[in-house]
Write a protein that holds these residues in place. Structure first.
Motif, PDB file in Angstrom:
ATOM      1  N   ALA A  21       0.839  -1.200   0.000  1.00 30.53           N
ATOM      2  CA  ALA A  21       0.000   0.000   0.000  1.00 30.53           C
ATOM      3  C   ALA A  21       0.876   1.253   0.000  1.00 30.53           C
ATOM      4  O   ALA A  21       1.975   1.261   0.548  1.00 30.53           O
ATOM      5  CB  ALA A  21      -0.910  -0.006   1.219  1.00 30.53           C
ATOM      6  N   ILE A  22       0.362   2.317  -0.626  1.00 25.84           N
ATOM      7  CA  ILE A  22       1.007   3.626  -0.581  1.00 25.84           C
ATOM      8  C   ILE A  22      -0.057   4.620  -0.160  1.00 25.84           C
ATOM      9  O   ILE A  22      -1.117   4.718  -0.783  1.00 25.84           O
ATOM     10  CB  ILE A  22       1.582   4.025  -1.948  1.00 25.84           C
ATOM     11  N   LEU A  67      -2.265   6.348 -10.355  1.00 28.66           N
ATOM     12  CA  LEU A  67      -3.294   7.352 -10.147  1.00 28.66           C
ATOM     13  C   LEU A  67      -3.438   7.557  -8.646  1.00 28.66           C
ATOM     14  O   LEU A  67      -3.698   6.607  -7.907  1.00 28.66           O
ATOM     15  CB  LEU A  67      -4.612   6.873 -10.754  1.00 28.66           C
ATOM     16  N   TYR A  68      -3.246   8.778  -8.191  1.00 32.82           N
ATOM     17  CA  TYR A  68      -3.256   9.116  -6.772  1.00 32.82           C
ATOM     18  C   TYR A  68      -4.362  10.117  -6.466  1.00 32.82           C
ATOM     19  O   TYR A  68      -4.683  10.976  -7.289  1.00 32.82           O
ATOM     20  CB  TYR A  68      -1.925   9.752  -6.355  1.00 32.82           C
ATOM     21  N   LEU A  69      -4.913  10.008  -5.290  1.00 28.59           N
ATOM     22  CA  LEU A  69      -5.884  10.968  -4.783  1.00 28.59           C
ATOM     23  C   LEU A  69      -5.227  11.760  -3.660  1.00 28.59           C
ATOM     24  O   LEU A  69      -4.597  11.168  -2.774  1.00 28.59           O
ATOM     25  CB  LEU A  69      -7.118  10.251  -4.241  1.00 28.59           C
ATOM     26  N   LEU A 114       0.729  10.300 -11.444  1.00 29.70           N
ATOM     27  CA  LEU A 114       2.111  10.572 -11.080  1.00 29.70           C
ATOM     28  C   LEU A 114       3.024   9.496 -11.639  1.00 29.70           C
ATOM     29  O   LEU A 114       2.678   8.313 -11.638  1.00 29.70           O
ATOM     30  CB  LEU A 114       2.293  10.604  -9.557  1.00 29.70           C
ATOM     31  N   LYS A 115       4.182   9.935 -12.109  1.00 30.19           N
ATOM     32  CA  LYS A 115       5.248   9.004 -12.451  1.00 30.19           C
ATOM     33  C   LYS A 115       6.100   8.826 -11.194  1.00 30.19           C
ATOM     34  O   LYS A 115       6.075   9.675 -10.293  1.00 30.19           O
ATOM     35  CB  LYS A 115       6.113   9.558 -13.581  1.00 30.19           C
ATOM     36  N   VAL A 143      -3.148   9.051  -1.441  1.00 32.87           N
ATOM     37  CA  VAL A 143      -3.207   7.598  -1.517  1.00 32.87           C
ATOM     38  C   VAL A 143      -3.168   7.155  -2.978  1.00 32.87           C
ATOM     39  O   VAL A 143      -3.750   7.802  -3.857  1.00 32.87           O
ATOM     40  CB  VAL A 143      -4.484   7.063  -0.807  1.00 32.87           C
ATOM     41  N   LEU A 144      -2.449   6.085  -3.234  1.00 32.96           N
ATOM     42  CA  LEU A 144      -2.444   5.451  -4.555  1.00 32.96           C
ATOM     43  C   LEU A 144      -3.776   4.738  -4.726  1.00 32.96           C
ATOM     44  O   LEU A 144      -4.119   3.878  -3.927  1.00 32.96           O
ATOM     45  CB  LEU A 144      -1.287   4.451  -4.667  1.00 32.96           C
ATOM     46  N   ILE A 145      -4.537   5.093  -5.782  1.00 33.13           N
ATOM     47  CA  ILE A 145      -5.818   4.434  -5.975  1.00 33.13           C
ATOM     48  C   ILE A 145      -5.772   3.416  -7.113  1.00 33.13           C
ATOM     49  O   ILE A 145      -6.612   2.532  -7.172  1.00 33.13           O
ATOM     50  CB  ILE A 145      -6.972   5.441  -6.180  1.00 33.13           C
ATOM     51  N   SER A 146      -4.775   3.538  -8.009  1.00 34.62           N
ATOM     52  CA  SER A 146      -4.624   2.526  -9.049  1.00 34.62           C
ATOM     53  C   SER A 146      -3.230   2.598  -9.659  1.00 34.62           C
ATOM     54  O   SER A 146      -2.744   3.682  -9.965  1.00 34.62           O
ATOM     55  CB  SER A 146      -5.669   2.720 -10.147  1.00 34.62           C
ATOM     56  N   LYS A 147      -2.645   1.448  -9.837  1.00 34.63           N
ATOM     57  CA  LYS A 147      -1.362   1.375 -10.547  1.00 34.63           C
ATOM     58  C   LYS A 147      -1.585   1.078 -12.025  1.00 34.63           C
ATOM     59  O   LYS A 147      -0.677   1.156 -12.837  1.00 34.63           O
ATOM     60  CB  LYS A 147      -0.471   0.309  -9.927  1.00 34.63           C
TER      61      LYS A 147
END
Length: 149
Positions: A21-22, A67-69, A114-115, A143-147
């Motif tokens: 998790a991130i 994809l981050y929120l 984000l890269k 929070v990372l919502i999708s890689k």
């Protein structure tokens, strides 16, 4: 049995199907006065999975692409206003404003691609310098919502 489970988990991680998790949440522990364009350094870290958030700089640096929120909440002091912006790699993404009507609050949420190595933070914009706090009114969360992007 334990060895088999470990082998399966390692295989899933290697394939990118099971990633750690991130995410982070941090808040101010006290009121702060900001200089022109100064980053807000949220000093009370609540969560920091993946170690992407740095409380000394106030920056989140993406440990992997995705994809981050991000969400930010602010509170102005009594008879002061505050103008904050959410920034990606030095470029303003959105602005947050709390009026001087007496402990006014505001918030903003954005979703960003984000890269790995990209940074997101909040900073003082063109007006107002005082963020009022002592219990957690001012927060920054990501929070990372999708890689899979």
């Amino acid at each position: 049995m334990k060895h088999t489970t470990l082998v399966v988990i390692c295989a899933l991680i290697a394939k990118g199907e099971l990633l750690p998790a991130i995410g982070f949440s941090a808040r101010l522990s006290r009121s702060v006065y900001l200089g022109n364009g100064q980053a807000v350094k949220y000093d009370r870290v609540i969560t920091n999975y993946g170690n992407g958030y740095n409380k000394w700089t106030g920056h989140f640096t993406a440990p992997r692409k995705g994809l981050y929120l991000f969400s930010c909440s602010i509170m102005a002091g009594r008879k002061t206003l505050i103008h904050i912006e959410i920034v990606k790699n030095g470029r303003r993404i959105s602005a947050i404003f709390a009026n001087d009507s007496g402990f006014d609050q505001s918030s903003q949420t954005v979703v960003l691609f984000l890269k790995r190595g990209d940074s997101v933070w909040t900073r003082q914009r063109d007006r107002g310098r005082h963020l009022h706090d002592h219990v957690g009114y001012n927060m920054f969360t990501g929070v990372l919502i999708s890689k899979n992007v």
